[in-house]
Design a protein around this motif. Structure first.
Motif, PDB file in Angstrom:
ATOM      1  N   THR A  52     -14.389  27.404  21.225  1.00 22.06           N
ATOM      2  CA  THR A  52     -13.323  28.361  20.900  1.00 22.06           C
ATOM      3  C   THR A  52     -13.110  29.349  22.045  1.00 22.06           C
ATOM      4  O   THR A  52     -11.962  29.663  22.423  1.00 22.06           O
ATOM      5  CB  THR A  52     -13.674  29.132  19.611  1.00 22.06           C
ATOM      6  N   SER A  53     -14.208  29.849  22.601  1.00 27.39           N
ATOM      7  CA  SER A  53     -14.103  30.774  23.730  1.00 27.39           C
ATOM      8  C   SER A  53     -13.434  30.092  24.916  1.00 27.39           C
ATOM      9  O   SER A  53     -12.610  30.699  25.624  1.00 27.39           O
ATOM     10  CB  SER A  53     -15.500  31.269  24.135  1.00 27.39           C
ATOM     11  N   MET A  54     -13.787  28.827  25.138  1.00 26.79           N
ATOM     12  CA  MET A  54     -13.187  28.073  26.228  1.00 26.79           C
ATOM     13  C   MET A  54     -11.685  27.913  26.014  1.00 26.79           C
ATOM     14  O   MET A  54     -10.899  28.010  26.957  1.00 26.79           O
ATOM     15  CB  MET A  54     -13.854  26.702  26.316  1.00 26.79           C
ATOM     16  N   TRP A  55     -11.277  27.686  24.763  1.00 28.59           N
ATOM     17  CA  TRP A  55      -9.848  27.534  24.440  1.00 28.59           C
ATOM     18  C   TRP A  55      -9.072  28.788  24.846  1.00 28.59           C
ATOM     19  O   TRP A  55      -8.054  28.692  25.540  1.00 28.59           O
ATOM     20  CB  TRP A  55      -9.686  27.259  22.952  1.00 28.59           C
ATOM     21  N   ALA A  60      -5.343  31.495  28.467  1.00 29.33           N
ATOM     22  CA  ALA A  60      -4.934  32.643  29.282  1.00 29.33           C
ATOM     23  C   ALA A  60      -4.666  32.219  30.720  1.00 29.33           C
ATOM     24  O   ALA A  60      -3.688  32.686  31.346  1.00 29.33           O
ATOM     25  CB  ALA A  60      -6.026  33.714  29.249  1.00 29.33           C
ATOM     26  N   MET A  61      -5.494  31.328  31.254  1.00 25.89           N
ATOM     27  CA  MET A  61      -5.296  30.854  32.628  1.00 25.89           C
ATOM     28  C   MET A  61      -4.018  30.034  32.755  1.00 25.89           C
ATOM     29  O   MET A  61      -3.259  30.180  33.723  1.00 25.89           O
ATOM     30  CB  MET A  61      -6.508  30.023  33.061  1.00 25.89           C
ATOM     31  N   VAL A  62      -3.759  29.173  31.767  1.00 26.19           N
ATOM     32  CA  VAL A  62      -2.539  28.357  31.790  1.00 26.19           C
ATOM     33  C   VAL A  62      -1.305  29.235  31.692  1.00 26.19           C
ATOM     34  O   VAL A  62      -0.307  29.029  32.417  1.00 26.19           O
ATOM     35  CB  VAL A  62      -2.564  27.327  30.643  1.00 26.19           C
ATOM     36  N   GLU A  63      -1.340  30.238  30.795  1.00 25.85           N
ATOM     37  CA  GLU A  63      -0.201  31.148  30.637  1.00 25.85           C
ATOM     38  C   GLU A  63       0.097  31.903  31.932  1.00 25.85           C
ATOM     39  O   GLU A  63       1.252  32.148  32.279  1.00 25.85           O
ATOM     40  CB  GLU A  63      -0.482  32.148  29.509  1.00 25.85           C
ATOM     41  N   ARG A  64      -0.973  32.222  32.652  1.00 21.72           N
ATOM     42  CA  ARG A  64      -0.785  33.025  33.864  1.00 21.72           C
ATOM     43  C   ARG A  64      -0.394  32.199  35.078  1.00 21.72           C
ATOM     44  O   ARG A  64       0.474  32.596  35.865  1.00 21.72           O
ATOM     45  CB  ARG A  64      -2.062  33.789  34.162  1.00 21.72           C
ATOM     46  N   TRP A  65      -1.041  31.028  35.249  1.00 24.45           N
ATOM     47  CA  TRP A  65      -0.879  30.293  36.494  1.00 24.45           C
ATOM     48  C   TRP A  65       0.044  29.076  36.402  1.00 24.45           C
ATOM     49  O   TRP A  65       0.569  28.630  37.426  1.00 24.45           O
ATOM     50  CB  TRP A  65      -2.247  29.823  36.993  1.00 24.45           C
ATOM     51  N   ILE A  66       0.239  28.514  35.211  1.00 21.87           N
ATOM     52  CA  ILE A  66       1.038  27.297  35.087  1.00 21.87           C
ATOM     53  C   ILE A  66       2.370  27.530  34.382  1.00 21.87           C
ATOM     54  O   ILE A  66       3.414  27.056  34.836  1.00 21.87           O
ATOM     55  CB  ILE A  66       0.230  26.202  34.344  1.00 21.87           C
ATOM     56  N   ALA A  67       2.341  28.283  33.269  1.00 21.43           N
ATOM     57  CA  ALA A  67       3.559  28.477  32.470  1.00 21.43           C
ATOM     58  C   ALA A  67       4.745  29.018  33.272  1.00 21.43           C
ATOM     59  O   ALA A  67       5.880  28.547  33.101  1.00 21.43           O
ATOM     60  CB  ALA A  67       3.251  29.394  31.286  1.00 21.43           C
ATOM     61  N   PRO A  68       4.555  29.990  34.179  1.00 25.69           N
ATOM     62  CA  PRO A  68       5.719  30.523  34.921  1.00 25.69           C
ATOM     63  C   PRO A  68       6.407  29.484  35.796  1.00 25.69           C
ATOM     64  O   PRO A  68       7.587  29.640  36.135  1.00 25.69           O
ATOM     65  CB  PRO A  68       5.090  31.630  35.787  1.00 25.69           C
ATOM     66  N   THR A  75       2.317  24.176  27.733  1.00 27.77           N
ATOM     67  CA  THR A  75       1.069  24.945  27.857  1.00 27.77           C
ATOM     68  C   THR A  75       0.073  24.606  26.754  1.00 27.77           C
ATOM     69  O   THR A  75      -1.135  24.548  26.994  1.00 27.77           O
ATOM     70  CB  THR A  75       1.366  26.456  27.835  1.00 27.77           C
ATOM     71  N   GLY A  76       0.555  24.385  25.535  1.00 29.04           N
ATOM     72  CA  GLY A  76      -0.346  24.059  24.434  1.00 29.04           C
ATOM     73  C   GLY A  76      -1.045  22.733  24.660  1.00 29.04           C
ATOM     74  O   GLY A  76      -2.253  22.599  24.433  1.00 29.04           O
ATOM     75  N   THR A  77      -0.282  21.727  25.131  1.00 28.20           N
ATOM     76  CA  THR A  77      -0.852  20.409  25.392  1.00 28.20           C
ATOM     77  C   THR A  77      -1.875  20.474  26.526  1.00 28.20           C
ATOM     78  O   THR A  77      -2.963  19.883  26.445  1.00 28.20           O
ATOM     79  CB  THR A  77       0.253  19.408  25.767  1.00 28.20           C
ATOM     80  N   ILE A  78      -1.530  21.203  27.587  1.00 30.02           N
ATOM     81  CA  ILE A  78      -2.448  21.336  28.731  1.00 30.02           C
ATOM     82  C   ILE A  78      -3.729  22.043  28.301  1.00 30.02           C
ATOM     83  O   ILE A  78      -4.839  21.615  28.630  1.00 30.02           O
ATOM     84  CB  ILE A  78      -1.766  22.111  29.880  1.00 30.02           C
ATOM     85  N   THR A  79      -3.562  23.126  27.542  1.00 25.42           N
ATOM     86  CA  THR A  79      -4.727  23.882  27.074  1.00 25.42           C
ATOM     87  C   THR A  79      -5.640  23.018  26.221  1.00 25.42           C
ATOM     88  O   THR A  79      -6.860  22.998  26.410  1.00 25.42           O
ATOM     89  CB  THR A  79      -4.279  25.115  26.265  1.00 25.42           C
ATOM     90  N   ALA A  80      -5.035  22.288  25.282  1.00 24.51           N
ATOM     91  CA  ALA A  80      -5.836  21.441  24.394  1.00 24.51           C
ATOM     92  C   ALA A  80      -6.559  20.350  25.176  1.00 24.51           C
ATOM     93  O   ALA A  80      -7.757  20.105  24.962  1.00 24.51           O
ATOM     94  CB  ALA A  80      -4.942  20.821  23.323  1.00 24.51           C
ATOM     95  N   GLY A  81      -5.844  19.699  26.088  1.00 25.55           N
ATOM     96  CA  GLY A  81      -6.449  18.614  26.857  1.00 25.55           C
ATOM     97  C   GLY A  81      -7.605  19.084  27.720  1.00 25.55           C
ATOM     98  O   GLY A  81      -8.687  18.482  27.732  1.00 25.55           O
ATOM     99  N   VAL A  82      -7.391  20.179  28.455  1.00 25.83           N
ATOM    100  CA  VAL A  82      -8.439  20.702  29.335  1.00 25.83           C
ATOM    101  C   VAL A  82      -9.629  21.188  28.517  1.00 25.83           C
ATOM    102  O   VAL A  82     -10.789  20.970  28.885  1.00 25.83           O
ATOM    103  CB  VAL A  82      -7.887  21.841  30.217  1.00 25.83           C
ATOM    104  N   THR A  83      -9.359  21.844  27.380  1.00 24.65           N
ATOM    105  CA  THR A  83     -10.447  22.351  26.532  1.00 24.65           C
ATOM    106  C   THR A  83     -11.306  21.211  25.995  1.00 24.65           C
ATOM    107  O   THR A  83     -12.538  21.298  25.997  1.00 24.65           O
ATOM    108  CB  THR A  83      -9.879  23.159  25.349  1.00 24.65           C
ATOM    109  N   VAL A  84     -10.676  20.147  25.528  1.00 23.60           N
ATOM    110  CA  VAL A  84     -11.422  19.004  24.994  1.00 23.60           C
ATOM    111  C   VAL A  84     -12.304  18.389  26.075  1.00 23.60           C
ATOM    112  O   VAL A  84     -13.493  18.116  25.841  1.00 23.60           O
ATOM    113  CB  VAL A  84     -10.455  17.942  24.417  1.00 23.60           C
ATOM    114  N   VAL A  85     -11.736  18.190  27.263  1.00 24.30           N
ATOM    115  CA  VAL A  85     -12.505  17.565  28.354  1.00 24.30           C
ATOM    116  C   VAL A  85     -13.692  18.438  28.747  1.00 24.30           C
ATOM    117  O   VAL A  85     -14.830  17.957  28.867  1.00 24.30           O
ATOM    118  CB  VAL A  85     -11.598  17.322  29.577  1.00 24.30           C
TER     119      VAL A  85
END
Length: 254
Positions: A52-55, A60-68, A75-85
């Protein structure tokens, strides 16, 4: 002609196999099942908190560095995929450390259950480890596990091209660590102030640690492995203590 060293190792391996068989036979005991349930729930809870902490951290990192820079909202798909891995990798790398750290707090219950069934005299003379000592032992075990695995990491990276090399490096490192931790769980309850170290031989510790480290790589079996290891480690400790006492009596008689 039989080499004395080979003969002794054969005997030591037989003791390890016997200890594992006895430990496996006791996995259905109520006291052992109780510890299994508690340690498993706490271990899974720790990984749930880490996941959960990793999620939130990755989100937060995706919102800051990728979303813009992303024209569509992935962003949700990227976050979920990276978190699972990352969580799966973290679970594979850290399961041994976390499971053993949790088991340290319930080790007395496993050791006591084995001793009451197989070594009642020893059970009556064992000392209960206070929480402070349990915590200290657990923290030292975590430190050793993290430290030695980090030291092994560069060697594993160098051996990446061999495919199996990194797995063998970590298996050997964790076999050494587990062999010590699993036999110390019983030994610390019976150690005397003038004792210099565990009576369990290095070969037996390595063999036990190797079996348990291997089981921890197998899905579902890895859930039982720490409990089985603690029970087998108790048998090996008492086997070694009995052999040590027998040798001391022989020396006195001589």
């Amino acid at each position: 002609m039989t080499c004395r060293g080979a003969s002794r190792n054969d005997g030591d391996m037989g003791a390890v196999i016997t200890a594992l068989a006895k430990g496996f036979a006791q996995l259905t005991d109520r006291a052992v099942l109780k510890v299994l349930a508690k340690s498993l729930l706490i271990t899974l809870a720790i990984f749930a908190v880490l996941g959960t902490s990793m999620w939130f951290a990755i989100e937060a990192m995706v919102e800051r560095w990728i979303a813009p820079y992303n024209s569509e909202d992935y962003t949700g798909t990227i976050t979920a995929g990276v978190t699972v891995v990352i969580t799966l990798l973290m679970g594979w790398l850290l399961f041994r450390v976390v499971a053993l750290a949790v088991l340290q707090f319930f080790a007395d219950e496993i050791v006591r259950a084995v001793e009451q069934r197989h070594y009642p005299d020893a059970a009556n003379t064992a000392r209960d480890l206070p929480f402070r000592e349990d915590l200290s032992n657990s923290l030292r075990g975590i430190g050793r596990a993290l430290g030695f695995n980090l030291l092994a990491l560069p060697i594993a990276i160098i051996l990446l091209f061999t495919a199996i090399g990194p797995a063998l490096v970590f298996l050997i490192v964790n076999a050494v660590l587990l062999g010590r931790e699993l036999t110390d769980m019983a030994w610390l309850r019976h150690r005397q102030p003038d004792d210099t170290g565990t009576p369990v031989g290095a070969f037996q510790r390595l063999a036990l640690g190797g079996v348990i480290a291997g089981l921890m790589l197998v899905p579902f079996a890895n859930l039982l492995a720490p409990i089985l290891g603690a029970a087998a480690g108790t048998h090996l400790t008492h086997h070694a203590r009995g052999r040590s006492s027998f040798n001391q009596r022989d020396a006195v008689d001589a």
